[in-house]
Design a protein around this motif. Sequence first.
Motif, PDB file in Angstrom:
ATOM      1  N   CYS A   1       6.756   5.052  -1.251  1.00 30.67           N
ATOM      2  CA  CYS A   1       6.456   6.262  -0.469  1.00 30.67           C
ATOM      3  C   CYS A   1       7.732   6.784   0.192  1.00 30.67           C
ATOM      4  CB  CYS A   1       5.421   5.925   0.602  1.00 30.67           C
ATOM      5  SG  CYS A   1       5.165   7.265   1.784  1.00 30.67           S
TER       6      CYS A   1
ATOM      7  N   CYS B   1       0.819  -1.226   0.000  1.00 28.06           N
ATOM      8  CA  CYS B   1       0.000   0.000   0.000  1.00 28.06           C
ATOM      9  C   CYS B   1       0.847   1.267   0.000  1.00 28.06           C
ATOM     10  CB  CYS B   1      -0.914   0.018   1.222  1.00 28.06           C
ATOM     11  SG  CYS B   1      -2.093  -1.332   1.215  1.00 28.06           S
ATOM     12  N   CYS B   2       2.134   1.130   0.322  1.00 28.30           N
ATOM     13  CA  CYS B   2       2.982   2.320   0.499  1.00 28.30           C
ATOM     14  C   CYS B   2       3.596   2.754  -0.827  1.00 28.30           C
ATOM     15  CB  CYS B   2       4.028   2.042   1.571  1.00 28.30           C
ATOM     16  SG  CYS B   2       3.225   1.668   3.145  1.00 28.30           S
TER      17      CYS B   2
ATOM     18  N   ILE C   1       6.685   7.386   9.949  1.00 27.65           N
ATOM     19  CA  ILE C   1       5.894   8.435  10.621  1.00 27.65           C
ATOM     20  C   ILE C   1       4.614   7.823  11.191  1.00 27.65           C
ATOM     21  CG2 ILE C   1       6.820  10.422   9.356  1.00 27.65           C
ATOM     22  CD1 ILE C   1       4.273  10.244   7.557  1.00 27.65           C
ATOM     23  N   ARG C   2       4.709   6.607  11.652  1.00 24.95           N
ATOM     24  CA  ARG C   2       3.531   5.801  12.010  1.00 24.95           C
ATOM     25  C   ARG C   2       2.477   6.537  12.842  1.00 24.95           C
ATOM     26  NH1 ARG C   2       0.672   2.800   9.765  1.00 24.95           N
ATOM     27  NH2 ARG C   2       2.097   1.108   9.334  1.00 24.95           N
TER      28      ARG C   2
ATOM     29  N   PHE D   1       8.228   7.962   2.964  1.00 20.65           N
ATOM     30  CA  PHE D   1       8.345   7.641   4.392  1.00 20.65           C
ATOM     31  C   PHE D   1       8.485   6.151   4.687  1.00 20.65           C
ATOM     32  CE2 PHE D   1       6.106  11.768   4.435  1.00 20.65           C
ATOM     33  CZ  PHE D   1       7.085  12.481   5.102  1.00 20.65           C
ATOM     34  N   LEU D   2       8.605   5.350   3.651  1.00 27.00           N
ATOM     35  CA  LEU D   2       8.773   3.915   3.897  1.00 27.00           C
ATOM     36  C   LEU D   2      10.221   3.655   4.315  1.00 27.00           C
ATOM     37  CD1 LEU D   2       7.103   1.304   3.720  1.00 27.00           C
ATOM     38  CD2 LEU D   2       8.093   0.928   1.468  1.00 27.00           C
TER      39      LEU D   2
ATOM     40  N   ILE E   1       0.808   9.353  -2.342  1.00 32.40           N
ATOM     41  CA  ILE E   1      -0.310   9.386  -1.378  1.00 32.40           C
ATOM     42  C   ILE E   1      -0.762  10.855  -1.219  1.00 32.40           C
ATOM     43  CG2 ILE E   1      -0.914   9.038   1.075  1.00 32.40           C
ATOM     44  CD1 ILE E   1      -0.422   6.357  -0.271  1.00 32.40           C
TER      45      ILE E   1
ATOM     46  N   ILE F   1       2.720  12.821  -1.412  1.00 24.70           N
ATOM     47  CA  ILE F   1       4.027  12.409  -0.890  1.00 24.70           C
ATOM     48  C   ILE F   1       4.922  12.021  -2.067  1.00 24.70           C
ATOM     49  CG2 ILE F   1       5.288  10.790   0.570  1.00 24.70           C
ATOM     50  CD1 ILE F   1       2.824  10.415   2.251  1.00 24.70           C
TER      51      ILE F   1
ATOM     52  N   CYS G   1       6.588   2.091   8.404  1.00 22.17           N
ATOM     53  CA  CYS G   1       6.238   3.498   8.190  1.00 22.17           C
ATOM     54  C   CYS G   1       7.013   4.308   9.215  1.00 22.17           C
ATOM     55  CB  CYS G   1       4.732   3.717   8.374  1.00 22.17           C
ATOM     56  SG  CYS G   1       4.303   5.465   8.242  1.00 22.17           S
TER      57      CYS G   1
ATOM     58  N   GLU H   1       0.815   9.371  10.558  1.00 24.35           N
ATOM     59  CA  GLU H   1       0.574   9.016   9.158  1.00 24.35           C
ATOM     60  C   GLU H   1      -0.618   9.807   8.596  1.00 24.35           C
ATOM     61  OE1 GLU H   1      -0.324   4.853   9.191  1.00 24.35           O
ATOM     62  OE2 GLU H   1      -1.991   5.159  10.543  1.00 24.35           O
ATOM     63  N   PRO H   2      -0.633  10.017   7.275  1.00 27.01           N
ATOM     64  CA  PRO H   2      -1.725  10.772   6.641  1.00 27.01           C
ATOM     65  C   PRO H   2      -3.083  10.090   6.812  1.00 27.01           C
ATOM     66  CG  PRO H   2       0.101  10.397   5.111  1.00 27.01           C
ATOM     67  CD  PRO H   2       0.387   9.580   6.322  1.00 27.01           C
TER      68      PRO H   2
ATOM     69  N   CYS I   1      -3.764   6.906   4.818  1.00 20.32           N
ATOM     70  CA  CYS I   1      -3.157   5.665   5.338  1.00 20.32           C
ATOM     71  C   CYS I   1      -3.960   5.126   6.527  1.00 20.32           C
ATOM     72  CB  CYS I   1      -1.715   5.915   5.751  1.00 20.32           C
ATOM     73  SG  CYS I   1      -0.731   6.635   4.421  1.00 20.32           S
TER      74      CYS I   1
END
Length: 155
Positions: A66, A22-23, A77-78, A68-69, A27, A59, A75, A81-82, A85
């Motif tokens: 992504c 999904c990353c 920035i868990r 941030f991956l 995004i 992003i 992630c 996260e946006p 997400c």
Amino acid sequence: MIHILGNVDKWKCEYKKCNAKCCTPGIPLTIADIKRITALGYSPGDFLESDDANQELRIKNKNGRCFFLGEKLECTIRENEPLVCRLLPFKIMEVSYADEPIMRLKPVVDCPGKGSGKKIDKKKIEADATSFLRENQQLIRNMRKKGAKGVLEEL
Ligand code: SF4
């Protein structure tokens, strides 16, 4: 109005099993997402790309994934996260502002985490989806008026 098409009762993010599929790059972000991320010490130029034609702030792509991956597929920035997400294991199929704001969500195809983990809190998904619709509509209006440059100058 949020429509969740398809049912998932329980879910756990098994990102190592699916290679964090999904990353993906691109995004879409709302202004509130961007403020949460910049509060972590990132500057918008680090992680943002703008698309004036589609009135989107997204992003950036890093190595095809992504920005941030992390190296271990985590992630980075868990907790911040946006909104998009936070809708997982559902993905946005359609957003429309024609009459009233509408979002259609559908479960991610072949997600290995479906059926395990915690019970899905549909009310929370709907609340996050509603926040995205509202914030995104505002962003679209501002992008039309001021362009990405003007919007980002006001951050
Ligand atoms: S912000 Fe985090 S959860 Fe969202 S796509 Fe990027 S790495 Fe994945």
